[in-house]
Design a protein around this motif. Structure first.
Motif, PDB file in Angstrom:
ATOM      1  N   UNK A 125       0.824  -1.218   0.000  1.00  0.00           N
ATOM      2  CA  UNK A 125       0.000   0.000   0.000  1.00  0.00           C
ATOM      3  C   UNK A 125       0.857   1.267   0.000  1.00  0.00           C
ATOM      4  N   UNK A 126       2.130   1.155   0.281  1.00  0.00           N
ATOM      5  CA  UNK A 126       3.018   2.319   0.277  1.00  0.00           C
ATOM      6  C   UNK A 126       3.395   2.670  -1.161  1.00  0.00           C
ATOM      7  N   UNK A 127       3.552   3.976  -1.436  1.00  0.00           N
ATOM      8  CA  UNK A 127       3.959   4.358  -2.794  1.00  0.00           C
ATOM      9  C   UNK A 127       5.367   3.842  -3.091  1.00  0.00           C
ATOM     10  N   UNK A 128       5.552   3.466  -4.329  1.00  0.00           N
ATOM     11  CA  UNK A 128       6.862   2.940  -4.722  1.00  0.00           C
ATOM     12  C   UNK A 128       7.853   4.075  -4.902  1.00  0.00           C
ATOM     13  N   UNK A 129       9.073   3.844  -4.482  1.00  0.00           N
ATOM     14  CA  UNK A 129      10.134   4.809  -4.661  1.00  0.00           C
ATOM     15  C   UNK A 129      10.729   4.637  -6.055  1.00  0.00           C
ATOM     16  N   UNK A 130      10.955   5.739  -6.751  1.00  0.00           N
ATOM     17  CA  UNK A 130      11.524   5.612  -8.105  1.00  0.00           C
ATOM     18  C   UNK A 130      12.960   5.087  -8.056  1.00  0.00           C
ATOM     19  N   UNK A 131      13.309   4.297  -9.038  1.00  0.00           N
ATOM     20  CA  UNK A 131      14.681   3.801  -9.180  1.00  0.00           C
ATOM     21  C   UNK A 131      15.540   4.853  -9.827  1.00  0.00           C
ATOM     22  N   UNK A 132      16.793   4.845  -9.540  1.00  0.00           N
ATOM     23  CA  UNK A 132      17.734   5.803 -10.159  1.00  0.00           C
ATOM     24  C   UNK A 132      18.457   5.170 -11.294  1.00  0.00           C
TER      25      UNK A 132
END
Length: 64
Positions: A57-64
């Motif tokens: 349910x947590x927003x995904x963190x963008x990959x670098x």
């Protein structure tokens, strides 16, 4: 040769009743263990599912 006294022989009925009581006691203990193990599995499943749902349910963190 001396014959055994009647009191020296074990009472078969008492012995059988004692064995039956012991078997019933062991069966009850086994059933209780199975219930406890099933409850532990269900608790672990619920905790794991809750943790997974929380992470999803947590927003995904963008990959670098």
């Amino acid at each position: 040769m001396k014959a055994a006294a009647p009191d020296a022989t074990p009472n078969i009925m008492t012995s059988t009743a004692d064995e039956r009581a012991e078997i019933l006691k062991r069966i009850a203990a086994f059933r209780n263990l199975q219930i406890k193990l099933r409850q532990d599995r269900e608790k672990y499943y619920d905790q794991t599912l809750a943790r997974t749902r929380s992470l999803l349910s947590q927003p995904m963190k963008p990959r670098r």
